[in-house]
Scaffold this motif. Structure first.
Motif, short mmCIF file in Angstrom:
data_model
loop_
_atom_site.label_atom_id
_atom_site.label_comp_id
_atom_site.label_asym_id
_atom_site.label_seq_id
_atom_site.Cartn_x
_atom_site.Cartn_y
_atom_site.Cartn_z
N ALA A 67 0.86 -1.13 0.00
CA ALA A 67 -0.01 0.02 0.08
C ALA A 67 0.87 1.21 -0.16
CB ALA A 67 -0.81 0.08 1.28
N TYR A 68 1.88 1.07 0.74
CA TYR A 68 2.87 2.42 0.69
C TYR A 68 3.72 2.68 -0.53
CZ TYR A 68 6.98 4.96 2.02
OH TYR A 68 8.04 6.20 2.20
N LEU A 69 4.11 1.47 -1.13
CA LEU A 69 4.74 1.49 -2.60
C LEU A 69 3.70 2.04 -3.38
CD1 LEU A 69 7.51 0.98 -3.78
CD2 LEU A 69 6.93 -1.15 -4.12
N PHE A 172 -1.09 3.88 2.43
CA PHE A 172 -1.40 4.27 1.24
C PHE A 172 -1.27 6.03 1.21
CE2 PHE A 172 -4.39 5.73 -2.15
CZ PHE A 172 -3.61 5.47 -3.10
N VAL A 173 -1.73 6.37 2.03
CA VAL A 173 -1.79 7.80 2.24
C VAL A 173 -0.40 8.48 2.52
CG1 VAL A 173 -2.44 10.04 3.66
CG2 VAL A 173 -4.28 8.27 2.86
N GLU A 219 -10.58 9.45 -1.06
CA GLU A 219 -11.20 8.23 -0.33
C GLU A 219 -10.62 7.55 0.89
OE1 GLU A 219 -11.58 5.91 -3.96
OE2 GLU A 219 -12.86 7.43 -4.87
N ALA A 220 -8.95 7.48 0.72
CA ALA A 220 -8.34 7.02 1.63
C ALA A 220 -8.39 7.76 3.00
CB ALA A 220 -6.73 6.68 1.27
N LEU A 221 -8.33 9.14 2.93
CA LEU A 221 -8.49 10.00 3.92
C LEU A 221 -9.98 9.92 4.91
CD1 LEU A 221 -6.80 13.24 2.62
CD2 LEU A 221 -5.96 11.72 4.35
N ASP A 222 -10.82 9.64 3.74
CA ASP A 222 -12.27 9.32 4.15
C ASP A 222 -12.10 8.04 5.16
OD1 ASP A 222 -13.30 11.59 2.99
OD2 ASP A 222 -14.12 10.49 1.22
N LEU A 223 -11.63 6.92 4.68
CA LEU A 223 -11.56 5.91 5.38
C LEU A 223 -10.85 5.80 6.97
CD1 LEU A 223 -10.65 3.08 2.55
CD2 LEU A 223 -12.80 3.40 3.73
N TYR A 250 -0.11 8.54 10.97
CA TYR A 250 0.07 7.75 10.01
C TYR A 250 1.26 8.36 8.71
CZ TYR A 250 -4.43 5.71 11.33
OH TYR A 250 -5.40 5.10 11.86
N VAL A 251 1.44 9.58 9.14
CA VAL A 251 2.29 10.27 7.97
C VAL A 251 3.47 10.91 8.89
CG1 VAL A 251 2.77 11.68 6.24
CG2 VAL A 251 0.62 10.20 6.49
N GLY A 252 3.10 12.15 9.30
CA GLY A 252 4.04 12.94 10.00
C GLY A 252 5.01 13.76 9.08
#
Length: 255
Positions: A67-69, A172-173, A219-223, A250-252
């Motif tokens: 998902a990250y890649l 993913f995000v 969409e991912a942010l909504d999840l 999740y990010v930073g």
């Protein structure tokens, strides 16, 4: 016979850039065995098992790393043929700014984890690094590959990719933000009777010319339950304090 964990450790060491000899010294496995693990019994490092080419196709593993890649690829990645295109070898290339050495390492580790039998290279360019890996299977793993720029064609996730993103939206995000995203301070000027006052607050921005990729990010942010809005036609913003604090999990900041 060696335990599967030993094999995985040796392949991770190779993916990190170590030589076969160094991986042998650290694991205690003889070099010829490690070479077979890396190249396969036919001696071709391009033909390692592909989960999408298996008799029963399945999702890549580890799914969270994929998902990250995927996020990195949709942002600053491309897939291009290596040498004679008739040989069917492809290079996954992801560009990373020199300012973020931790991101470069994370990108290289992700490529190595998804294709552990293929070498990952970090090539210095002007102001950035190209992280790449050769494989015959990158187009199978990233079916969004196609001719031309991503924003000139439709970008839609395959069903198996959507399942991964739905299960790991934060990863993913993170990939999207590590490619075409930004976390920083926004400064707002207020002209008051008492004088000028500046107000600062942290926010995330994700900029991409593809409306489809922007929609996937939203969409991912909504999840994740992270509120967002379009800041510009090609840019979405996460600026509410509680939303930024949630996305920080999740990010930073890039590193």
């Amino acid at each position: 016979m060696y335990d599967l964990a030993v094999r995985d450790q040796a392949l991770r060491l190779l993916a990190s850039g170590l030589s076969i000899s160094e991986a042998s010294r650290q694991t205690g496995v003889n070099r010829s065995t490690i070479r077979v693990w890396r190249d396969g019994p036919t001696g071709s490092s391009m033909t390692g098992t592909c989960p999408r080419c298996a008799e029963l196709p399945h999702a890549p593993d580890p799914a969270d790393v994929y998902a990250y890649l995927l996020g990195l690829y949709l942002g600053d990645g491309c897939i291009s043929p290596v040498g004679d295109f008739r040989k069917g070898v492809w290079s996954l290339r992801i560009m990373c700014a020199d300012s973020w050495p931790g991101l470069i390492r994370e990108c290289a580790a992700a490529q190595g984890a998804i294709r552990p039998t293929n070498k990952v290279r970090i090539l210095q360019k002007q102001g950035c690094c190209e992280v790449n890996s050769y494989s015959k299977h990158w187009p199978h793993l990233f079916p969004q590959h196609g001719p031309g720029m991503k924003h000139h064609r439709a970008i839609k996730l395959a069903d198996w990719q959507q399942e991964i993103v739905s299960a790991h939206p934060g990863r993913f995000v993170r990939g999207l933000m590590h490619s075409d995203g930004y976390r920083g301070l926004n400064r707002v000027r207020h002209d008051l009777p008492s004088g000028v006052r500046w107000y600062e607050y942290p926010r995330y921005l994700f900029k991409n010319e593809s409306p489809d990729i922007l929609a996937l990010c939203g969409e991912a942010l909504d999840l994740l339950g992270v509120s967002w809005r379009f800041n510009k036609r090609n840019e979405l913003s996460v600026a509410r304090r509680e939303a930024v604090e949630l996305l920080d999990l999740y990010v930073g900041p890039k590193y």
